[in-house]
Design a protein around this motif. Structure first.
Motif, PDB file in Angstrom:
ATOM      1  N   LEU B  65       0.811  -1.230   0.000  1.00  0.00           N
ATOM      2  CA  LEU B  65       0.000   0.000   0.000  1.00  0.00           C
ATOM      3  C   LEU B  65       0.845   1.280   0.000  1.00  0.00           C
ATOM      4  O   LEU B  65       0.564   2.192  -0.799  1.00  0.00           O
ATOM      5  CB  LEU B  65      -0.963  -0.016   1.193  1.00  0.00           C
ATOM      6  CG  LEU B  65      -1.988   1.122   1.223  1.00  0.00           C
ATOM      7  CD1 LEU B  65      -2.798   1.142  -0.070  1.00  0.00           C
ATOM      8  CD2 LEU B  65      -2.902   1.002   2.425  1.00  0.00           C
ATOM      9  N   PRO B  66       1.885   1.383   0.856  1.00  0.00           N
ATOM     10  CA  PRO B  66       2.695   2.621   0.835  1.00  0.00           C
ATOM     11  C   PRO B  66       3.300   2.863  -0.541  1.00  0.00           C
ATOM     12  O   PRO B  66       3.265   3.979  -1.055  1.00  0.00           O
ATOM     13  CB  PRO B  66       3.797   2.341   1.864  1.00  0.00           C
ATOM     14  CG  PRO B  66       3.262   1.256   2.723  1.00  0.00           C
ATOM     15  CD  PRO B  66       2.370   0.431   1.867  1.00  0.00           C
ATOM     16  N   HIS B  67       3.814   1.794  -1.138  1.00  0.00           N
ATOM     17  CA  HIS B  67       4.374   1.881  -2.480  1.00  0.00           C
ATOM     18  C   HIS B  67       3.329   2.380  -3.470  1.00  0.00           C
ATOM     19  O   HIS B  67       3.618   3.159  -4.385  1.00  0.00           O
ATOM     20  CB  HIS B  67       4.900   0.501  -2.906  1.00  0.00           C
ATOM     21  CG  HIS B  67       5.311   0.415  -4.327  1.00  0.00           C
ATOM     22  ND1 HIS B  67       4.736  -0.454  -5.221  1.00  0.00           N
ATOM     23  CD2 HIS B  67       6.240   1.104  -5.029  1.00  0.00           C
ATOM     24  CE1 HIS B  67       5.288  -0.290  -6.404  1.00  0.00           C
ATOM     25  NE2 HIS B  67       6.205   0.635  -6.318  1.00  0.00           N
ATOM     26  N   LEU B  68       2.094   1.937  -3.260  1.00  0.00           N
ATOM     27  CA  LEU B  68       1.011   2.341  -4.147  1.00  0.00           C
ATOM     28  C   LEU B  68       0.665   3.817  -3.974  1.00  0.00           C
ATOM     29  O   LEU B  68       0.507   4.555  -4.947  1.00  0.00           O
ATOM     30  CB  LEU B  68      -0.233   1.492  -3.859  1.00  0.00           C
ATOM     31  CG  LEU B  68      -0.357   0.181  -4.623  1.00  0.00           C
ATOM     32  CD1 LEU B  68      -1.700  -0.454  -4.347  1.00  0.00           C
ATOM     33  CD2 LEU B  68      -0.191   0.425  -6.109  1.00  0.00           C
ATOM     34  N   LEU B  69       0.539   4.228  -2.718  1.00  0.00           N
ATOM     35  CA  LEU B  69       0.151   5.614  -2.458  1.00  0.00           C
ATOM     36  C   LEU B  69       1.253   6.570  -2.884  1.00  0.00           C
ATOM     37  O   LEU B  69       0.985   7.704  -3.284  1.00  0.00           O
ATOM     38  CB  LEU B  69      -0.192   5.797  -0.974  1.00  0.00           C
ATOM     39  CG  LEU B  69      -1.496   5.115  -0.558  1.00  0.00           C
ATOM     40  CD1 LEU B  69      -1.777   5.317   0.927  1.00  0.00           C
ATOM     41  CD2 LEU B  69      -2.671   5.642  -1.377  1.00  0.00           C
ATOM     42  N   ALA B  70       2.495   6.097  -2.792  1.00  0.00           N
ATOM     43  CA  ALA B  70       3.598   6.921  -3.291  1.00  0.00           C
ATOM     44  C   ALA B  70       3.460   7.092  -4.798  1.00  0.00           C
ATOM     45  O   ALA B  70       3.598   8.202  -5.326  1.00  0.00           O
ATOM     46  CB  ALA B  70       4.935   6.263  -2.961  1.00  0.00           C
ATOM     47  N   ALA B  71       3.148   5.999  -5.477  1.00  0.00           N
ATOM     48  CA  ALA B  71       2.968   6.058  -6.925  1.00  0.00           C
ATOM     49  C   ALA B  71       1.784   6.955  -7.284  1.00  0.00           C
ATOM     50  O   ALA B  71       1.788   7.627  -8.314  1.00  0.00           O
ATOM     51  CB  ALA B  71       2.754   4.656  -7.481  1.00  0.00           C
ATOM     52  N   ALA B  72       0.785   6.982  -6.402  1.00  0.00           N
ATOM     53  CA  ALA B  72      -0.410   7.779  -6.659  1.00  0.00           C
ATOM     54  C   ALA B  72      -0.100   9.269  -6.662  1.00  0.00           C
ATOM     55  O   ALA B  72      -0.871  10.077  -7.159  1.00  0.00           O
ATOM     56  CB  ALA B  72      -1.491   7.466  -5.622  1.00  0.00           C
ATOM     57  N   ALA B  73       1.052   9.645  -6.079  1.00  0.00           N
ATOM     58  CA  ALA B  73       1.436  11.050  -6.041  1.00  0.00           C
ATOM     59  C   ALA B  73       2.311  11.413  -7.233  1.00  0.00           C
ATOM     60  O   ALA B  73       2.615  12.573  -7.457  1.00  0.00           O
ATOM     61  CB  ALA B  73       2.176  11.356  -4.735  1.00  0.00           C
ATOM     62  N   SER B  74       2.722  10.391  -7.992  1.00  0.00           N
ATOM     63  CA  SER B  74       3.590  10.648  -9.143  1.00  0.00           C
ATOM     64  C   SER B  74       2.751  11.055 -10.350  1.00  0.00           C
ATOM     65  O   SER B  74       1.552  11.279 -10.242  1.00  0.00           O
ATOM     66  CB  SER B  74       4.413   9.408  -9.475  1.00  0.00           C
ATOM     67  OG  SER B  74       3.648   8.513 -10.261  1.00  0.00           O
ATOM     68  N   GLN B  75       3.382  11.116 -11.506  1.00  0.00           N
ATOM     69  CA  GLN B  75       2.685  11.640 -12.683  1.00  0.00           C
ATOM     70  C   GLN B  75       1.688  10.660 -13.303  1.00  0.00           C
ATOM     71  O   GLN B  75       0.522  10.982 -13.464  1.00  0.00           O
ATOM     72  CB  GLN B  75       3.729  12.072 -13.719  1.00  0.00           C
ATOM     73  CG  GLN B  75       4.424  13.365 -13.293  1.00  0.00           C
ATOM     74  CD  GLN B  75       4.758  14.237 -14.471  1.00  0.00           C
ATOM     75  OE1 GLN B  75       5.204  13.756 -15.511  1.00  0.00           O
ATOM     76  NE2 GLN B  75       4.540  15.534 -14.339  1.00  0.00           N
ATOM     77  N   ASP B  76       2.162   9.488 -13.648  1.00  0.00           N
ATOM     78  CA  ASP B  76       1.254   8.542 -14.284  1.00  0.00           C
ATOM     79  C   ASP B  76       0.574   7.675 -13.223  1.00  0.00           C
ATOM     80  O   ASP B  76       0.600   6.457 -13.261  1.00  0.00           O
ATOM     81  CB  ASP B  76       1.992   7.677 -15.309  1.00  0.00           C
ATOM     82  CG  ASP B  76       3.209   7.005 -14.697  1.00  0.00           C
ATOM     83  OD1 ASP B  76       3.587   7.405 -13.580  1.00  0.00           O
ATOM     84  OD2 ASP B  76       3.752   6.085 -15.314  1.00  0.00           O
ATOM     85  N   ARG B  77       0.000   8.346 -12.231  1.00  0.00           N
ATOM     86  CA  ARG B  77      -0.596   7.662 -11.087  1.00  0.00           C
ATOM     87  C   ARG B  77      -1.627   6.620 -11.495  1.00  0.00           C
ATOM     88  O   ARG B  77      -1.694   5.552 -10.918  1.00  0.00           O
ATOM     89  CB  ARG B  77      -1.223   8.676 -10.146  1.00  0.00           C
ATOM     90  CG  ARG B  77      -2.095   9.715 -10.810  1.00  0.00           C
ATOM     91  CD  ARG B  77      -2.675  10.657  -9.774  1.00  0.00           C
ATOM     92  NE  ARG B  77      -1.704  11.676  -9.372  1.00  0.00           N
ATOM     93  CZ  ARG B  77      -2.032  12.898  -8.970  1.00  0.00           C
ATOM     94  NH1 ARG B  77      -3.307  13.234  -8.883  1.00  0.00           N
ATOM     95  NH2 ARG B  77      -1.123  13.765  -8.620  1.00  0.00           N
ATOM     96  N   PHE B  78      -2.448   6.939 -12.484  1.00  0.00           N
ATOM     97  CA  PHE B  78      -3.547   6.041 -12.819  1.00  0.00           C
ATOM     98  C   PHE B  78      -3.057   4.662 -13.256  1.00  0.00           C
ATOM     99  O   PHE B  78      -3.441   3.641 -12.689  1.00  0.00           O
ATOM    100  CB  PHE B  78      -4.420   6.643 -13.911  1.00  0.00           C
ATOM    101  CG  PHE B  78      -5.554   5.757 -14.317  1.00  0.00           C
ATOM    102  CD1 PHE B  78      -6.733   5.733 -13.572  1.00  0.00           C
ATOM    103  CD2 PHE B  78      -5.445   4.916 -15.411  1.00  0.00           C
ATOM    104  CE1 PHE B  78      -7.771   4.903 -13.928  1.00  0.00           C
ATOM    105  CE2 PHE B  78      -6.485   4.082 -15.769  1.00  0.00           C
ATOM    106  CZ  PHE B  78      -7.642   4.078 -15.030  1.00  0.00           C
TER     107      PHE B  78
END
Lengths: 214, 214
Positions: B65-78
């Motif tokens: 989950l943390p890895h996911l939420l971090a990715a969610a803050a990046s550019q190609d989050r979707f």
DNA sequence: CCTACCGATCGGTAGG
DNA sequence: CCTACCGATCGGTAGG
């Protein structure tokens, strides 16, 4: 109501809520108000009773199917097909739960049912979709069969667990907003299928319905 | 591997395939190669074992989950959010089946889990979606929370029964085309969320990735 | 980690 | 539609 129908009714509720192994014949008999051996007079085995419950769901689906396929040939086929399918399952969510449980418990048997009972009319509808792709109403990148399977799953699985999903939407915890889920489901299904032109054409038809000729 | 982990492994498979009531402690013990009382030394009751199995799924989810939420803050989050979520469940479809079964068997307990463990980060992501609505990247008519619930259900439920659904796509009956389902799922989720402008902007970012700065 | 055993409940039958 | 009963299997315990 005759006893047989009462048994089927109670068994449907119990199998849907607790599954095949989680439901005892005594529990069903108790709810009906008879003893277990009396139940086994009407249905020779637990397996027979379970089959009859599933068969009743399939029969009722087959009863509305012609009406559905007729609607699929009319103008606003999409809205009718989707909303009638949603209606069929929301009118008794146990139907959706039984199908979901059967898919989990007996995947091989469900695969066979899918191939003989679902695949044929799914191909018919996929044919409509493909023709609408050629006319530019439906997005060219859509995969008709895969799309239809996802929408069916969205409806059946969604209805089966809608009261659980709905709790997230209603902060108060009192009323689970199922209508909000249904509306969004319909939006997802529409927008991911039609092109902007297709959507506009559909809305135009709907605005003109009733005042138009037939 | 130590015995406890072996038991959890076998129990996960059995509970996912046949459900809680359809799985006996002796069957699990047999698979592990021990006797039932030995199993009950490691897990004091069937209920405890079942809880441990579900807990392991939740723990592994919390690990990504943390890895996911971090990715969610990046550019190609979707793309990252969706494909990583799909990966988590396809990497072991039993996770999806266990969640689906628990939702059917204990809806009240699952409602609570949803509220305490899912609703918080779902609200976080819904916040991102709402901001993207204001900037015109996401369709204004989308209902962020309801949309996310449907996509989660599409992934979890879809993976749980994908081998059954897939049989309809492959006429030969040999290979069930799960990749075709996954691609169409991704398309449905993208197209029903983003505006044409948002999609173009995203594709632009993706084309520029790797050659761009960071 | 095992053998031996417990009471409860299961689906199903006999017999009326 | 019932009472009475069957063998099998269940989750769990005693005791080592």
């Amino acid at each position: 109501m005759d006893v047989r129908a009462q048994i089927l009714d109670v068994a449907t509720r119990r199998f849907a809520a607790h599954g095949y192994d989680g439901t005892s014949l005594s529990a069903i008999a108790d709810d009906v108000g008879i003893k277990k051996p009396s139940l086994l007079y009407h249905f020779p085995s637990k397996d027979d009773l379970h089959r009859a419950v599933l068969e009743q769901v399939v029969d009722r689906w087959n009863a509305v199917l012609p009406h559905l396929l007729a609607a699929a040939a009319s103008q606003d086929r999409f809205d009718t097909l989707l909303s009638e399918t949603v209606r069929f399952f929301t009118e008794d969510p146990d139907r959706a739960r039984l199908i979901l449980r059967e898919t989990l418990d007996h995947p091989a048997a469900m695969r066979e049912r899918l191939l003989v009972a679902v695949a044929p009319w799914l191909e018919v509808i996929a044919g409509y979709v493909r023709r609408a792709q050629e006319s530019g109403e439906v997005r060219a990148d859509a995969d008709p069969e895969a799309y239809l399977l996802h929408v069916i799953h969205l409806v059946v699985g969604g209805v089966a667990i809608s009261d659980t999903l709905g709790i997230v939407l209603s902060r108060d915890g009192a009323s689970s907003d199922i209508e909000r889920l249904t509306r969004e489901l319909s939006r997802i299904a529409r927008v991911s299928l039609f092109t902007p032109e297709g959507l506009a054409r559909m809305d135009g038809r709907r605005a003109g319905a009733g005042s138009g000729s037939h």
